[in-house]
Design a protein around this motif. Structure first.
Motif, PDB file in Angstrom:
ATOM      1  N   PHE A  42       0.826  -1.214   0.000  1.00  0.00           N
ATOM      2  CA  PHE A  42       0.000   0.000   0.000  1.00  0.00           C
ATOM      3  C   PHE A  42       0.858   1.262   0.000  1.00  0.00           C
ATOM      4  CE2 PHE A  42      -3.501  -2.611   2.138  1.00  0.00           C
ATOM      5  CZ  PHE A  42      -4.125  -2.862   0.921  1.00  0.00           C
ATOM      6  N   GLN A  43       1.960   1.232   0.740  1.00  0.00           N
ATOM      7  CA  GLN A  43       2.890   2.360   0.773  1.00  0.00           C
ATOM      8  C   GLN A  43       3.481   2.579  -0.617  1.00  0.00           C
ATOM      9  OE1 GLN A  43       6.052   1.646   3.535  1.00  0.00           O
ATOM     10  NE2 GLN A  43       7.046   3.580   3.157  1.00  0.00           N
ATOM     11  N   MET A 106      14.854  -3.481   5.814  1.00  0.00           N
ATOM     12  CA  MET A 106      15.516  -2.544   6.744  1.00  0.00           C
ATOM     13  C   MET A 106      16.306  -1.499   5.974  1.00  0.00           C
ATOM     14  SD  MET A 106      17.035  -4.790   9.872  1.00  0.00           S
ATOM     15  CE  MET A 106      17.254  -3.550  11.121  1.00  0.00           C
ATOM     16  N   VAL A 107      17.067  -1.952   4.980  1.00  0.00           N
ATOM     17  CA  VAL A 107      17.871  -1.027   4.187  1.00  0.00           C
ATOM     18  C   VAL A 107      16.967  -0.064   3.415  1.00  0.00           C
ATOM     19  CG1 VAL A 107      19.483  -0.882   2.245  1.00  0.00           C
ATOM     20  CG2 VAL A 107      19.830  -2.602   4.017  1.00  0.00           C
ATOM     21  N   PHE A 116       9.224   9.461   4.898  1.00  0.00           N
ATOM     22  CA  PHE A 116       8.188   9.070   5.867  1.00  0.00           C
ATOM     23  C   PHE A 116       8.898   8.588   7.134  1.00  0.00           C
ATOM     24  CE2 PHE A 116       3.849   6.789   6.098  1.00  0.00           C
ATOM     25  CZ  PHE A 116       3.180   7.984   6.272  1.00  0.00           C
ATOM     26  N   PRO A 117       9.447   9.501   7.947  1.00  0.00           N
ATOM     27  CA  PRO A 117      10.374   9.134   9.015  1.00  0.00           C
ATOM     28  C   PRO A 117       9.824   8.234  10.116  1.00  0.00           C
ATOM     29  CG  PRO A 117      10.015  11.521   8.969  1.00  0.00           C
ATOM     30  CD  PRO A 117       9.259  10.936   7.832  1.00  0.00           C
ATOM     31  N   VAL A 118       8.670   8.530  10.665  1.00  0.00           N
ATOM     32  CA  VAL A 118       8.168   7.738  11.792  1.00  0.00           C
ATOM     33  C   VAL A 118       7.867   6.310  11.351  1.00  0.00           C
ATOM     34  CG1 VAL A 118       6.328   7.529  13.503  1.00  0.00           C
ATOM     35  CG2 VAL A 118       7.288   9.768  12.989  1.00  0.00           C
ATOM     36  N   TRP A 119       7.189   6.166  10.224  1.00  0.00           N
ATOM     37  CA  TRP A 119       6.859   4.836   9.710  1.00  0.00           C
ATOM     38  C   TRP A 119       8.127   4.050   9.401  1.00  0.00           C
ATOM     39  CZ3 TRP A 119       3.115   1.579   9.847  1.00  0.00           C
ATOM     40  CH2 TRP A 119       3.030   0.540   8.937  1.00  0.00           C
ATOM     41  N   SER A 120       9.138   4.715   8.848  1.00  0.00           N
ATOM     42  CA  SER A 120      10.396   4.040   8.524  1.00  0.00           C
ATOM     43  C   SER A 120      11.093   3.523   9.776  1.00  0.00           C
ATOM     44  CB  SER A 120      11.327   4.992   7.775  1.00  0.00           C
ATOM     45  OG  SER A 120      10.789   5.315   6.525  1.00  0.00           O
ATOM     46  N   ILE A 125      12.602  -1.211  13.187  1.00  0.00           N
ATOM     47  CA  ILE A 125      12.549  -1.952  14.451  1.00  0.00           C
ATOM     48  C   ILE A 125      11.823  -3.282  14.259  1.00  0.00           C
ATOM     49  CG2 ILE A 125      11.595  -1.929  16.796  1.00  0.00           C
ATOM     50  CD1 ILE A 125      12.132   1.154  16.728  1.00  0.00           C
ATOM     51  N   VAL A 126      10.702  -3.272  13.555  1.00  0.00           N
ATOM     52  CA  VAL A 126       9.945  -4.506  13.307  1.00  0.00           C
ATOM     53  C   VAL A 126      10.782  -5.489  12.491  1.00  0.00           C
ATOM     54  CG1 VAL A 126       7.948  -5.446  12.078  1.00  0.00           C
ATOM     55  CG2 VAL A 126       7.670  -3.481  13.579  1.00  0.00           C
TER      56      VAL A 126
END
Length: 143
Positions: A42-43, A106-107, A116-120, A125-126
């Motif tokens: 979706f992103q 991750m990369v 999109f900083p917060v989502w990244s 972390i996930v």
């Protein structure tokens, strides 16, 4: 032991998680992979459509068009979701593939930080958790 957390080794030996926590974390990682992969698709679609939810920055070291990043996230998200679903169905190869695609995710999310900083950061972390869960130690036993 559930089929999604054990596999067959050489000469019919079976592998199982050393602790129930490791097998539970593996199942959690598989669910997170499937859900995270769908969200990345979706992103990617939103980035391909050049939606206004993304921040546009200038003079970024890893500058790439928003549409290009959209395709990266779309393809990588589909691979992550497919590996997560395969891991849930008990495919032993999905563990290794999951580690690789979570590392690539991750990369990709690291270089996606300015858009999109917060989502990244959350996805980094996930993905780290997914890699840890899929690399949890296993012990061998005879079936």
């Amino acid at each position: 032991m559930a089929s999604n957390v054990s596999g067959t080794g050489q000469y019919g030996a079976r592998w199982e998680a050393e602790s129930p926590w490791a097998s539970g974390w593996t199942a959690a990682a598989a669910v997170l992979m499937a859900f995270g992969g769908i969200m990345a698709v979706f992103q990617g679609i939103a980035a391909i459509a050049e939606d206004d939810v993304f921040v546009s920055t200038r003079n970024f070291t890893y500058e790439f068009s928003l549409t290009g990043w959209g395709w990266v996230h779309l393809i990588l998200g589909a691979l992550v979701a497919a590996a997560g679903i395969a891991l849930l169905s008990g495919a032993t190869w999905a563990r290794a593939v999951g580690v690789v695609v979570a590392g690539l995710s991750m990369v990709a999310n690291f270089v996606w930080l300015p858009y999109f900083p917060v989502w990244s950061i959350v996805l980094i972390i996930v993905d780290g958790f997914i890699i840890w869960a899929l690399c949890a130690p296993r012990r061998e036993y005879q079936a």
